[in-house]
Design an enzyme around this catalytic site. Structure first.
Site, PDB file in Angstrom:
ATOM      1  N   HIS A 188      95.162  17.202  28.824  1.00 35.60           N
ATOM      2  CA  HIS A 188      95.474  18.313  27.912  1.00 35.60           C
ATOM      3  C   HIS A 188      96.129  17.804  26.631  1.00 35.60           C
ATOM      4  CE1 HIS A 188      96.875  22.181  26.430  1.00 35.60           C
ATOM      5  NE2 HIS A 188      98.003  21.566  26.167  1.00 35.60           N
ATOM      6  N   ARG A 295      79.511  22.515  23.574  1.00 35.61           N
ATOM      7  CA  ARG A 295      79.629  22.255  25.013  1.00 35.61           C
ATOM      8  C   ARG A 295      80.123  23.532  25.709  1.00 35.61           C
ATOM      9  NH1 ARG A 295      82.264  17.689  22.623  1.00 35.61           N
ATOM     10  NH2 ARG A 295      81.140  15.714  22.973  1.00 35.61           N
ATOM     11  N   ARG A 331      74.430  24.001  24.004  1.00 38.40           N
ATOM     12  CA  ARG A 331      73.961  23.351  25.227  1.00 38.40           C
ATOM     13  C   ARG A 331      74.318  24.209  26.429  1.00 38.40           C
ATOM     14  NH1 ARG A 331      76.246  17.530  26.797  1.00 38.40           N
ATOM     15  NH2 ARG A 331      78.069  18.759  27.396  1.00 38.40           N
ATOM     16  N   GLU A 430      68.241  12.095  27.928  1.00 36.05           N
ATOM     17  CA  GLU A 430      69.364  11.378  28.543  1.00 36.05           C
ATOM     18  C   GLU A 430      68.938  10.387  29.612  1.00 36.05           C
ATOM     19  OE1 GLU A 430      72.820  14.426  29.147  1.00 36.05           O
ATOM     20  OE2 GLU A 430      70.928  15.485  29.467  1.00 36.05           O
ATOM     21  N   ASN A 453      75.535   8.879  25.464  1.00 37.66           N
ATOM     22  CA  ASN A 453      76.530   8.539  26.488  1.00 37.66           C
ATOM     23  C   ASN A 453      75.860   8.370  27.845  1.00 37.66           C
ATOM     24  OD1 ASN A 453      78.179   9.022  24.326  1.00 37.66           O
ATOM     25  ND2 ASN A 453      79.244  10.760  25.209  1.00 37.66           N
ATOM     26  N   ASP A 454      75.035   9.357  28.214  1.00 37.61           N
ATOM     27  CA  ASP A 454      74.322   9.258  29.480  1.00 37.61           C
ATOM     28  C   ASP A 454      73.097   8.347  29.387  1.00 37.61           C
ATOM     29  OD1 ASP A 454      75.788  10.585  31.399  1.00 37.61           O
ATOM     30  OD2 ASP A 454      74.945  12.541  30.948  1.00 37.61           O
ATOM     31  N   ARG A 464      79.353   4.540  33.292  1.00 40.48           N
ATOM     32  CA  ARG A 464      80.227   4.417  32.123  1.00 40.48           C
ATOM     33  C   ARG A 464      81.694   4.641  32.447  1.00 40.48           C
ATOM     34  NH1 ARG A 464      80.473   9.833  29.392  1.00 40.48           N
ATOM     35  NH2 ARG A 464      78.999  11.225  30.418  1.00 40.48           N
ATOM     36  N   CYS A 501      73.674  13.499  19.740  1.00 41.37           N
ATOM     37  CA  CYS A 501      75.003  14.087  19.898  1.00 41.37           C
ATOM     38  C   CYS A 501      75.924  13.222  20.753  1.00 41.37           C
ATOM     39  CB  CYS A 501      74.904  15.486  20.497  1.00 41.37           C
ATOM     40  SG  CYS A 501      74.013  15.559  22.059  1.00 41.37           S
TER      41      CYS A 501
END
Length: 569
Positions: A188, A295, A331, A430, A453-454, A464, A501
């Protein structure tokens, strides 16, 4: 000097304020039966006081930080009023445990249950339960709450961790940064630091042991350094660096209204990744031309049940309106892998990244998925929205998704609900499967967005999140670069476009290579937009295409990096 995890970049110099919790001493005595009722009354009074405080904090946070941050305290109120937690406390009191020990035991049990989970997001929500538990214990024991409201201008907060209650008190005119012992990039405090654009280093483990209130600190959240009571020369060096960074910031600010185009006129679209409505403010402030990734899973997290269609509709509609006609790519729910929702009761998996995630899960939960589709379509009437589906690996899946969208359109039309009938549909690329049939997939959709990323972890077979093999995870790997090139070429051959992205889209060296490969749209954190624009406006497309052609023929990631380094120096 020591370091941690950079949560939000920047450099600041200020005085330390070490936030220390008052010691809570838990009673060890055993109640007598006549005392049980009075202890229950004490618990109920503390519970009411806690809820009242949380309502006040929520109202204050709403004014200072916005709706999404205020929702955190809605979650805190749910914890404070949770029936199971309350029954656990009451059962403990009836077993002759004092109310403070009963509360501590209940909170400890709930924390232990979450800490055993594999999901890092849920493990980091442990802080929310601890925060509510501490507040309730202090209320029952009449211990005053720690406060950040009276700190001086130029303060750098140092704490074991910053709870949502703590961060809600931060005054940006006085607090210039913070350092914590605990936390990671998704904690957070880290998320809040980026939202507030405050320099922050978290996860240091030792900050509160090393630093005392009043220490002069240099918080270097660019090079990951924390310096205490620096000498005059070091101080002058960092003051000079601050001026340099401020000058760069002013230069970058002037680029806000300029197009992202090469010196010979090749245009690119720069967009922002967001998770909340509040994030659109940063996107617009930094000159984003649209939202390349919204997201939506953040709408579903930190709550006890999935958001209803109407709530989702309002959220998507507000983002569309905030972007004033600029494109917004939404998405659909991407849960699974390293993200979980407790109320969905997802199965435990040996390899969740290759399992029940993204659209695979959504296909299996049509009520939830259809509600999201309807909400997005309804919101499309209020702006330029596009739908993007994650984890698509086959033409069959793409066709099934198009069928669901068409079914929801027909349903809304029968109900008389307005929507954009020509809304664009895209998929994230991805996986190697999607790359290999990109020429077939592009026939089913309007655009691609590459999730590096993926894609990087799947192409390289490298988790990762695994620190042991972290050095193998590299989006400059020739296999990843060639995969990206293949996807872009397939979309262009079909007369369509490809965006990106993932983290690679905001890397100042990678964007030169990506532009040369033909990428059309880049989506990144809002703070990276001006830097990327400056880089792309410094070269011709001819030079960048030559750079990409040379990179495609290099055999190692190290050689690609060397090429890019030489090109930019």
């Amino acid at each position: 000097m020591f370091s941690g995890i950079i949560a939000s970049s920047g450099v600041t110099i200020g005085k330390a304020f070490v936030l220390k919790e008052a010691e809570i001493k838990i009673s060890k005595r055993v109640l007598t039966p006549p005392e049980v009722e009075s202890e229950i009354v004490r618990f109920q009074a503390a519970q009411k006081k806690t809820i009242k405080q949380l309502e006040a904090i929520k109202a204050s946070t709403l004014l200072k930080l916005g709706e999404k941050e205020a929702e955190v305290f809605e979650g805190h109120m749910l914890i404070a009023t949770d029936d199971e937690l309350e029954e656990e406390v009451l059962t403990s009191i009836r077993a002759l445990h004092p109310v403070d020990r009963a509360i501590e035991t209940a909170i400890t049990n709930n924390v232990a249950m979450l800490e055993d989970l594999d999901d890092p997001y849920l493990r980091e929500r442990v802080a929310d339960i601890k925060d509510v538990g501490r507040r309730m214990l202090k209320n029952v024991l009449d211990i005053p709450m720690a406060s950040l409201e009276d700190v001086e201008e130029g303060t750098i907060i140092v704490a074991d961790d910053l709870t949502p209650s703590d961060t809600s008190q931060i005054d940006l005119d006085r607090v210039w940064g913070f350092i914590t012992n605990a936390g990671g990039r998704t904690s957070h405090s880290a998320i809040m630091a980026r939202s507030l654009e405050l320099p922050a280093i978290v996860g240091t483990k030792i900050a509160t042991d090393r630093i005392v209130t009043g220490d002069q600190l240099i918080l270097d959240a660019i090079n990951n350094k924390i310096l205490m009571n620096p000498d005059e020369q070091t101080l002058r060096d960092y003051q000079s660096l601050q001026r340099q960074l401020e000058d760069e910031k002013q230069v970058l600010a002037k680029l806000k209204t300029l197009p992202c185009e090469t010196v010979d006129g090749k245009r690119f679209e720069l967009c922002a990744n967001i998770g909340t409505l509040k994030d659109t403010e940063g996107a617009l402030r930094h000159g984003a031309e649209g939202i390349g990734l919204y997201r939506t899973e953040f709408l579903f997290m930190g709550r006890s049940a999935m958001p209803p269609e109407e709530e989702q509709f309002q959220a998507y509609k507000k983002v569309a309106e905030a972007m004033k006609g600029s494109p917004v790519i939404i998405r659909t729910l991407d849960i699974g892998g390293d993200k979980d929702l407790p109320y969905l009761n997802l199965p435990e998996e040996l390899n969740p990244f290759l399992g029940y995630r993204g659209i695979r899960m959504c296909f299996d939960k049509p009520d939830m998925f259809n509600a999201q589709m309807r909400a997005i379509l309804r919101a499309s009437h209020y702006g330029d929205l596009k739908i993007m589906f994650p984890m698509v690996t086959s033409v069959e899946e793409a066709r099934r998704l198009n069928g669901i969208v068409n079914d929801m359109k027909m349903m809304l039309a029968r109900e008389g609900e307005p929507f954009d009938d020509s809304i664009e549909i895209g998929i994230m690329i991805e996986t190697p499967a999607a790359v290999l049939i990109a020429d077939l997939l592009i026939q089913e959709v309007d655009f691609f967005s590459i999730g590096t990323n993926d894609l990087t972890q799947y192409v390289l077979a490298v988790d990762r999140g695994n620190e042991v093999i972290a050095e193998l995870y590299d989006f400059f790997s020739p296999s990843v670069i060639r995969a990206i090139k293949q996807v872009i070429d397939c979309s262009h051959k079909a007369g369509k476009w490809t965006g990106m992205c993932g983290e690679m889209a905001g890397d100042e060296q990678a964007v030169l290579l990506l532009a040369g490969l033909g990428l059309d749209e880049f989506s990144m954190s809002a703070a990276s937009i001006s830097k990327v624009k400056k880089v792309l406006r410094s070269y011709s497309i001819k030079m960048l295409r030559q750079l990409a052609e040379e990179a495609l023929n290099l055999p190692t990631a190290a050689e690609v990096r060397t090429l890019l380094s030489k090109f930019t120096h």
